[in-house]
Design a protein around this motif. Structure first.
Motif, PDB file in Angstrom:
ATOM      1  N   THR A 127       1.460   5.209   0.109  1.00 23.26           N
ATOM      2  CA  THR A 127       0.826   6.412   0.647  1.00 23.26           C
ATOM      3  C   THR A 127       1.506   7.632   0.039  1.00 23.26           C
ATOM      4  O   THR A 127       2.724   7.803   0.174  1.00 23.26           O
ATOM      5  CB  THR A 127       0.928   6.454   2.183  1.00 23.26           C
ATOM      6  N   CYS A 128       0.738   8.452  -0.621  1.00 23.85           N
ATOM      7  CA  CYS A 128       1.260   9.647  -1.273  1.00 23.85           C
ATOM      8  C   CYS A 128       1.661  10.681  -0.224  1.00 23.85           C
ATOM      9  O   CYS A 128       0.855  11.019   0.654  1.00 23.85           O
ATOM     10  CB  CYS A 128       0.191  10.221  -2.200  1.00 23.85           C
ATOM     11  N   THR A 169       0.847  -1.180   0.000  1.00 27.33           N
ATOM     12  CA  THR A 169       0.000   0.000   0.000  1.00 27.33           C
ATOM     13  C   THR A 169       0.887   1.235   0.000  1.00 27.33           C
ATOM     14  O   THR A 169       1.645   1.463   0.944  1.00 27.33           O
ATOM     15  CB  THR A 169      -0.942   0.003   1.217  1.00 27.33           C
ATOM     16  N   CYS A 215       0.205   9.111  -8.467  1.00 29.65           N
ATOM     17  CA  CYS A 215      -0.842   8.966  -7.466  1.00 29.65           C
ATOM     18  C   CYS A 215      -2.204   9.083  -8.154  1.00 29.65           C
ATOM     19  O   CYS A 215      -2.465  10.069  -8.849  1.00 29.65           O
ATOM     20  CB  CYS A 215      -0.704  10.030  -6.379  1.00 29.65           C
ATOM     21  N   PRO A 216      -3.081   8.084  -7.974  1.00 30.84           N
ATOM     22  CA  PRO A 216      -4.384   8.145  -8.622  1.00 30.84           C
ATOM     23  C   PRO A 216      -5.323   9.174  -7.987  1.00 30.84           C
ATOM     24  O   PRO A 216      -6.355   9.503  -8.557  1.00 30.84           O
ATOM     25  CB  PRO A 216      -4.936   6.730  -8.452  1.00 30.84           C
ATOM     26  N   HIS A 217      -4.948   9.710  -6.843  1.00 29.58           N
ATOM     27  CA  HIS A 217      -5.808  10.657  -6.131  1.00 29.58           C
ATOM     28  C   HIS A 217      -5.484  12.117  -6.464  1.00 29.58           C
ATOM     29  O   HIS A 217      -6.385  12.932  -6.595  1.00 29.58           O
ATOM     30  CB  HIS A 217      -5.694  10.431  -4.626  1.00 29.58           C
ATOM     31  N   GLU A 263      -3.249  10.106   0.664  1.00 28.68           N
ATOM     32  CA  GLU A 263      -4.160   9.018   0.291  1.00 28.68           C
ATOM     33  C   GLU A 263      -3.339   7.763   0.009  1.00 28.68           C
ATOM     34  O   GLU A 263      -2.168   7.843  -0.358  1.00 28.68           O
ATOM     35  CB  GLU A 263      -4.988   9.400  -0.942  1.00 28.68           C
ATOM     36  N   SER A 321      -3.108   3.737  -1.801  1.00 30.11           N
ATOM     37  CA  SER A 321      -3.578   2.820  -2.838  1.00 30.11           C
ATOM     38  C   SER A 321      -2.767   1.545  -2.752  1.00 30.11           C
ATOM     39  O   SER A 321      -1.544   1.593  -2.629  1.00 30.11           O
ATOM     40  CB  SER A 321      -3.394   3.421  -4.231  1.00 30.11           C
ATOM     41  N   THR A 322      -3.441   0.408  -2.843  1.00 28.86           N
ATOM     42  CA  THR A 322      -2.752  -0.881  -2.826  1.00 28.86           C
ATOM     43  C   THR A 322      -2.436  -1.299  -4.256  1.00 28.86           C
ATOM     44  O   THR A 322      -3.296  -1.265  -5.126  1.00 28.86           O
ATOM     45  CB  THR A 322      -3.618  -1.948  -2.131  1.00 28.86           C
ATOM     46  N   GLU A 323      -1.174  -1.655  -4.466  1.00 27.37           N
ATOM     47  CA  GLU A 323      -0.691  -2.018  -5.794  1.00 27.37           C
ATOM     48  C   GLU A 323       0.033  -3.357  -5.735  1.00 27.37           C
ATOM     49  O   GLU A 323       0.568  -3.738  -4.693  1.00 27.37           O
ATOM     50  CB  GLU A 323       0.293  -0.956  -6.316  1.00 27.37           C
TER      51      GLU A 323
END
Length: 73
Positions: free
Chosen positions: A9-10, A7, A32-34, A15, A17-19
């Protein structure tokens, strides 16, 4: 056993995201997708997973498990 999910964290928007981590290559950049911030590894780290993830990349995991010096992807 090597964990393949991490996971990220930006540091800009905080935020997460799990990759899925690649096993055959380093991931030097991550968007960052957010907030669209382009993440790069911090000084001394080999990839974004080692810098921003809750689990380091597979080569680092394996080196630690074997008690060998850590190395880059």
């Amino acid at each position: 056993m090597t964990e393949l999910k991490s996971t990220l964290t930006c540091p800009k928007c905080r935020e997460a995201s799990t990759e899925t981590m690649p096993t055959n290559a380093c991931r030097f950049f991550y968007d960052c997708p957010h907030c669209s911030e382009k993440l790069r590894p911090l000084a001394g780290d080999c990839c974004v997973f080692c810098s921003y993830g809750d689990v380091p990349c597979p080569p680092i995991q394996e080196a630690r498990a074997n008690g060998t010096p850590t190395k880059c992807c």
